[in-house]
Motif scaffolding. Structure first.
Motif, PDB file in Angstrom:
ATOM      1  N   ASN A   1       1.095  -1.273  -0.001  1.00 51.79           N
ATOM      2  CA  ASN A   1      -0.032  -0.017   0.053  1.00 51.79           C
ATOM      3  C   ASN A   1       0.934   1.223   0.020  1.00 51.79           C
ATOM      4  OD1 ASN A   1      -1.876  -1.683   0.481  1.00 51.79           O
ATOM      5  ND2 ASN A   1      -2.644  -0.859   2.121  1.00 51.79           N
TER       6      ASN A   1
ATOM      7  N   ARG B   1      -3.753   0.047  -3.250  1.00 50.01           N
ATOM      8  CA  ARG B   1      -3.448  -1.195  -2.758  1.00 50.01           C
ATOM      9  C   ARG B   1      -3.121  -2.164  -4.004  1.00 50.01           C
ATOM     10  NH1 ARG B   1      -5.340  -5.203   2.050  1.00 50.01           N
ATOM     11  NH2 ARG B   1      -3.533  -4.176   2.965  1.00 50.01           N
TER      12      ARG B   1
ATOM     13  N   ASN C   1      -2.315  -5.768  -5.125  1.00 52.79           N
ATOM     14  CA  ASN C   1      -2.476  -7.164  -4.487  1.00 52.79           C
ATOM     15  C   ASN C   1      -1.894  -8.251  -5.559  1.00 52.79           C
ATOM     16  OD1 ASN C   1      -4.322  -6.182  -2.533  1.00 52.79           O
ATOM     17  ND2 ASN C   1      -5.795  -5.655  -4.199  1.00 52.79           N
TER      18      ASN C   1
END
Length: 357
Positions: free
Chosen positions: A120, A194, A196
Motif C-alpha cells: 500500500n 493497494r 494485490n
C-alpha cells in the motif's frame, strides 16, 4: 428512494456489469453528458460496479504498473517483510499472505486468513503543505528499493486519482447536485493504492475449505478504480444472495462505489459486497492474479450525512452522520488489526445471508 439491501440486481440469473464510455464527458454536448450521467446512475443504482472505457490512461502507464508489481512481489518474502508498517493502524507498506481477514471489516468472523499479499501507498501529509494534516491519517509512504517502482506507481496514482475526481464530477451531475459539489469533501482526500498479488508458494498445494483469496467486503470510501488481470476470481453479490464472476473487459477499468457514497445517497447507490476466490486453472491449481485498487476516500475530517433529495419525505436516513476518518478507522481495525467491526450491522446481515453455492 432508499434501499435496504445494498446488493446488485441480477436479471434472469445474470448480473451484468455495464460498460460506460466517458470519453465525451469533457468535450461532448450536454446531451452526451446527460447520457453518461444517466448510465452511471443506472449502474450505481442496480449493480454498484461499472466498467469504464475512454478513461484516457495510456497503455504505457498500465504496463509500467504491471511491471512494477511483478518486480516487487518477486522479491524474497523476508525482504518484503522488512517493508511492513510499524503498526496495523498505519495503512502503508507490505502485507504478507494470511495476515488479514477482510470479512472482519463487516463484523463477520471467519476461521481462515485471506491468501493475498499486498503493498500500500497513499496520500501523505507532506503532499498538502499548510494544512497541518495529522500524520496518523496521512502517514509517510514506505518505498521498496526496486528500480523504477516509485516512478511507475506514482504515475499510476496520478492517473487513477485524476479519473476518480473525474468520476465524482459525473456523480454530482447524476445525483442532481451542483457542479463541483464533492470538491470540498475531497480536496485533501485520503487516497490509497493497494497492489494485490494472489499466488501460493510452490510447497502449498491445498487450500482450506473456507479459504478466500480476499474475503467478502465492501469498499470503505467513495469510489474505487481497479486495474486487474483478466483472471477469474473476483465475484460480486446479488440481491438473492448469489455470487457472480466479474472479469474486466479489454481496455476498461472496473469502478465500484464505496460505503461512504452509499451512506451519502441513503443507499440509492450501492456499495456492493464482493470477494476474490483463490484464482485457479481448470485443474484446480492456484494461478497468479494481480490487481491494483485505487481508493478515493475523501478528506479525513469531512462529515458524511445524507445528500439532499435522498431521503423520502417523512422518513429518517438509514445511516447516522459520520466522518471519513472515523469510518475508515473502524473498517481498518477489522481488516488489518483483527478487531470485529460492530458498527456494520447492515453489511454483516448481507454477508450472512449470502449463499456459498
Amino acid at each position: 428512494m432508499g434501499r435496504t439491501t445494498g446488493r446488485a440486481t441480477a436479471v434472469d440469473g445474470v448480473l451484468e456489469v455495464p460498460v460506460i464510455d466517458i470519453s465525451d464527458w469533457k468535450t461532448g454536448t450536454e446531451d452526451d453528458r446527460a447520457a453518461i450521467a444517466t448510465a452511471v446512475d443506472e449502474a450505481a443504482s442496480t449493480v454498484g460496479f461499472m466498467q469504464i472505457r475512454g478513461h484516457g490512461i495510456p497503455d504505457s502507464t498500465v504496463h509500467a504498473l504491471a511491471d512494477a508489481l511483478d518486480a516487487f512481489f518477486a522479491l524474497p518474502l523476508e525482504e518484503k517483510k522488512q517493508l511492513r508498517s510499524p503498526s496495523p493502524d498505519i495503512n502503508r507498506g507490505y502485507t504478507p499472505p494470511r495476515t488479514e481477514k477482510l470479512s472482519l471489516s463487516l463484523g463477520v468472523p471467519t476461521v481462515a486468513e485471506d491468501l493475498f499479499e499486498a503493498f500500500n501507498v497513499g496520500s501523505e501529509a507532506s503532499s498538502f503543505p499548510g494544512l497541518n494534516l495529522p500524520e496518523a491519517h496521512y502517514p509517510a509512504n514506505i518505498w521498496p528499493a526496486v528500480p523504477g517502482f516509485r516512478r511507475a506507481v506514482g504515475e499510476w496514482c496520478t492517473h487513477a486519482g485524476g479519473l476518480a475526481e473525474w468520476l465524482t464530477e459525473i456523480f454530482a451531475h447524476a445525483l442532481g447536485l451542483a457542479e463541483g459539489y464533492f470538491a470540498p469533501f475531497t480536496d485533501h482526500s485520503l487516497d490509497v493504492l493497494r497492489m494485490n498479488h494472489y499466488m501460493l508458494p510452490d510447497r502449498e498445494i491445498t487450500l482450506d475449505r473456507d479459504q478466500m483469496g480476499m474475503g467478502a467486503h465492501t469498499d470503505y470510501g467513495i469510489v474505487t478504480v481497479l486495474w486487474a488481470d483478466r483472471v477469474p476470481g473476483l465475484q460480486i453479490l446479488d440481491t438473492r444472495g448469489g455470487w457472480h464472476d466479474v472479469l474486466p473487459e479489454p481496455g476498461c477499468l472496473l469502478v465500484n462505489l464505496g460505503d461512504l457514497l452509499a451512506r451519502w445517497t441513503n443507499d440509492r447507490w450501492l456499495s456492493t459486497m464482493h470477494r476474490v476466490l483463490p484464482p485457479t486453472d481448470d485443474n484446480g491449481r492456484v494461478v497468479r492474479r494481480r490487481s491494483a485498487a485505487y481508493f478515493h476516500d475523501g478528506n479525513w475530517d469531512a462529515e458524511i450525512s445524507c445528500l439532499p433529495g435522498c431521503v423520502p419525505a417523512g422518513a429518517e436516513p438509514l445511516y447516522p452522520p459520520t466522518t471519513v476518518g472515523r469510518h475508515l478507522a473502524e473498517k481498518l481495525a477489522g481488516s488489518r488489526a483483527g478487531q470485529l467491526n460492530e458498527n456494520s450491522p447492515r453489511e454483516a446481515a448481507r454477508l450472512r445471508a449470502a449463499r456459498n453455492d
